[in-house]
Design a protein around this motif. Structure first.
Motif, PDB file in Angstrom:
ATOM      1  N   SER A   1       1.260  -1.379  -0.394  1.00 50.62           N
ATOM      2  CA  SER A   1       0.178   0.384   0.056  1.00 50.62           C
ATOM      3  C   SER A   1       1.009   1.170   0.199  1.00 50.62           C
ATOM      4  O   SER A   1       0.080   1.883  -0.274  1.00 50.62           O
ATOM      5  CB  SER A   1      -1.020   0.065   1.150  1.00 50.62           C
ATOM      6  OG  SER A   1      -0.259   0.091   2.173  1.00 50.62           O
ATOM      7  N   SER A   2       2.308   1.253   0.399  1.00 48.63           N
ATOM      8  CA  SER A   2       3.145   2.639   0.385  1.00 48.63           C
ATOM      9  C   SER A   2       4.538   1.966  -0.149  1.00 48.63           C
ATOM     10  O   SER A   2       4.974   1.013  -0.708  1.00 48.63           O
ATOM     11  CB  SER A   2       3.108   2.936   1.971  1.00 48.63           C
ATOM     12  OG  SER A   2       3.527   2.098   2.502  1.00 48.63           O
ATOM     13  N   ASP A   3       5.960   2.325   0.026  1.00 46.87           N
ATOM     14  CA  ASP A   3       7.157   2.147  -0.474  1.00 46.87           C
ATOM     15  C   ASP A   3       7.402   1.562   1.172  1.00 46.87           C
ATOM     16  O   ASP A   3       8.543   1.319   1.095  1.00 46.87           O
ATOM     17  CB  ASP A   3       8.124   3.883  -0.736  1.00 46.87           C
ATOM     18  CG  ASP A   3       7.155   4.168  -2.096  1.00 46.87           C
ATOM     19  OD1 ASP A   3       6.618   3.622  -2.942  1.00 46.87           O
ATOM     20  OD2 ASP A   3       7.464   5.177  -2.309  1.00 46.87           O
ATOM     21  N   TRP A   4       6.745   2.004   1.998  1.00 47.97           N
ATOM     22  CA  TRP A   4       6.808   1.065   3.287  1.00 47.97           C
ATOM     23  C   TRP A   4       6.340  -0.117   3.744  1.00 47.97           C
ATOM     24  O   TRP A   4       6.425  -0.250   5.560  1.00 47.97           O
ATOM     25  CB  TRP A   4       7.461   2.354   3.730  1.00 47.97           C
ATOM     26  CG  TRP A   4       6.494   3.348   4.844  1.00 47.97           C
ATOM     27  CD1 TRP A   4       5.878   2.916   6.169  1.00 47.97           C
ATOM     28  CD2 TRP A   4       5.913   4.643   4.460  1.00 47.97           C
ATOM     29  NE1 TRP A   4       4.596   3.565   6.203  1.00 47.97           N
ATOM     30  CE2 TRP A   4       4.568   4.169   5.336  1.00 47.97           C
ATOM     31  CE3 TRP A   4       6.546   5.326   2.871  1.00 47.97           C
ATOM     32  CZ2 TRP A   4       4.018   5.823   4.756  1.00 47.97           C
ATOM     33  CZ3 TRP A   4       5.678   6.585   2.712  1.00 47.97           C
ATOM     34  CH2 TRP A   4       4.266   6.656   4.164  1.00 47.97           C
ATOM     35  N   ALA A   5       5.271  -0.118   3.227  1.00 46.11           N
ATOM     36  CA  ALA A   5       4.258  -1.239   4.396  1.00 46.11           C
ATOM     37  C   ALA A   5       3.595  -2.100   3.716  1.00 46.11           C
ATOM     38  O   ALA A   5       3.424  -1.432   1.803  1.00 46.11           O
ATOM     39  CB  ALA A   5       3.467  -0.237   5.586  1.00 46.11           C
ATOM     40  N   GLU A   6       2.463  -3.033   4.025  1.00 47.81           N
ATOM     41  CA  GLU A   6       1.673  -3.674   3.182  1.00 47.81           C
ATOM     42  C   GLU A   6       0.371  -3.794   4.247  1.00 47.81           C
ATOM     43  O   GLU A   6       1.208  -3.749   5.124  1.00 47.81           O
ATOM     44  CB  GLU A   6       2.659  -4.632   2.325  1.00 47.81           C
ATOM     45  CG  GLU A   6       2.599  -5.499   3.712  1.00 47.81           C
ATOM     46  CD  GLU A   6       2.941  -7.584   3.083  1.00 47.81           C
ATOM     47  OE1 GLU A   6       3.627  -7.677   1.994  1.00 47.81           O
ATOM     48  OE2 GLU A   6       3.414  -8.455   3.846  1.00 47.81           O
ATOM     49  N   ARG A   7      -0.681  -4.287   3.744  1.00 54.66           N
ATOM     50  CA  ARG A   7      -1.383  -4.477   4.321  1.00 54.66           C
ATOM     51  C   ARG A   7      -1.691  -6.019   3.697  1.00 54.66           C
ATOM     52  O   ARG A   7      -1.879  -6.065   2.718  1.00 54.66           O
ATOM     53  CB  ARG A   7      -3.199  -3.744   4.336  1.00 54.66           C
ATOM     54  CG  ARG A   7      -2.718  -2.254   4.400  1.00 54.66           C
ATOM     55  CD  ARG A   7      -3.613  -1.084   4.170  1.00 54.66           C
ATOM     56  NE  ARG A   7      -3.137   0.322   5.356  1.00 54.66           N
ATOM     57  CZ  ARG A   7      -2.405   1.132   5.448  1.00 54.66           C
ATOM     58  NH1 ARG A   7      -1.312   0.963   4.642  1.00 54.66           N
ATOM     59  NH2 ARG A   7      -2.553   1.968   6.055  1.00 54.66           N
ATOM     60  N   ALA A   8      -2.493  -6.661   4.886  1.00 50.24           N
ATOM     61  CA  ALA A   8      -2.964  -8.410   4.877  1.00 50.24           C
ATOM     62  C   ALA A   8      -4.381  -8.576   5.335  1.00 50.24           C
ATOM     63  O   ALA A   8      -4.636  -7.553   5.968  1.00 50.24           O
ATOM     64  CB  ALA A   8      -1.868  -8.931   5.511  1.00 50.24           C
ATOM     65  N   TRP A   9      -5.291  -9.642   4.617  1.00 47.51           N
ATOM     66  CA  TRP A   9      -6.255  -9.957   4.807  1.00 47.51           C
ATOM     67  C   TRP A   9      -6.667 -11.268   4.778  1.00 47.51           C
ATOM     68  O   TRP A   9      -5.988 -11.701   3.775  1.00 47.51           O
ATOM     69  CB  TRP A   9      -7.464  -8.798   4.464  1.00 47.51           C
ATOM     70  CG  TRP A   9      -7.239  -9.405   2.210  1.00 47.51           C
ATOM     71  CD1 TRP A   9      -7.862 -10.121   1.917  1.00 47.51           C
ATOM     72  CD2 TRP A   9      -6.147  -8.421   1.560  1.00 47.51           C
ATOM     73  NE1 TRP A   9      -7.361 -10.695   0.453  1.00 47.51           N
ATOM     74  CE2 TRP A   9      -6.618  -9.333   0.155  1.00 47.51           C
ATOM     75  CE3 TRP A   9      -5.701  -7.534   1.954  1.00 47.51           C
ATOM     76  CZ2 TRP A   9      -6.028  -8.751  -0.563  1.00 47.51           C
ATOM     77  CZ3 TRP A   9      -4.882  -6.922   0.490  1.00 47.51           C
ATOM     78  CH2 TRP A   9      -4.890  -7.941  -0.568  1.00 47.51           C
TER      79      TRP A   9
END
Length: 141
Positions: free
Chosen positions: A58-66
């Motif tokens: 979701s950004s250059d420094w993070a991800e989101r999980a589901w």
């Protein structure tokens, strides 16, 4: 702590980094969760999970999980080199582990109707983003 998604297909276990809850009001978290993202930071190396997990950078420094079965929000993870940081969705754990809210971030962009009770640390968008910008590649939190 142990938790699971809405359908039970994803089960996880972790040790809290600190016995506290945090809330993020950034636009991405609000769109991802439908509200503020209330989370528990996991102690590095303590998260284990099983089940159908999907993630999105979701950004250059993070991800989101589901959960790929029911869509439940699972965690936010820093992807910067040298980091082992997972923010686990508090709703996966019964009674949010009985923890209290100690910090809200992106406080200056939250919707006017969002309000959490009690005294706790508040950080603005600029303060949070300056913190991320200050992490040199490979640095530790």
């Amino acid at each position: 702590m142990q938790g699971h998604c809405l359908c039970g297909a994803v089960r996880l276990s972790f040790e809290p980094k600190q016995p506290e809850l945090h809330a993020c009001h950034c636009e991405m978290c609000r769109r991802w969760t439908g509200s503020a993202f209330v989370e528990i930071d996991a102690k590095p190396g303590s998260l284990t999970y099983e089940g159908p997990v999907k993630s999105f950078a979701s950004s250059d420094w993070a991800e989101r999980a589901w959960c790929d079965t029911c869509g439940s929000t699972l965690w936010y993870r820093l992807t910067l080199p040298g980091h082992d940081h997972y923010s686990i969705a508090a709703g996966l754990v019964d009674d949010a582990g009985g923890l209290e809210l100690t910090k809200e971030i992106y406080i200056d962009v939250k919707p006017a109707g969002y309000s959490f009770a009690g005294e706790h640390e508040l950080k603005t968008k600029a303060e949070v983003e300056a913190m991320f910008a200050s992490f040199p590649e490979g640095a530790k939190e």
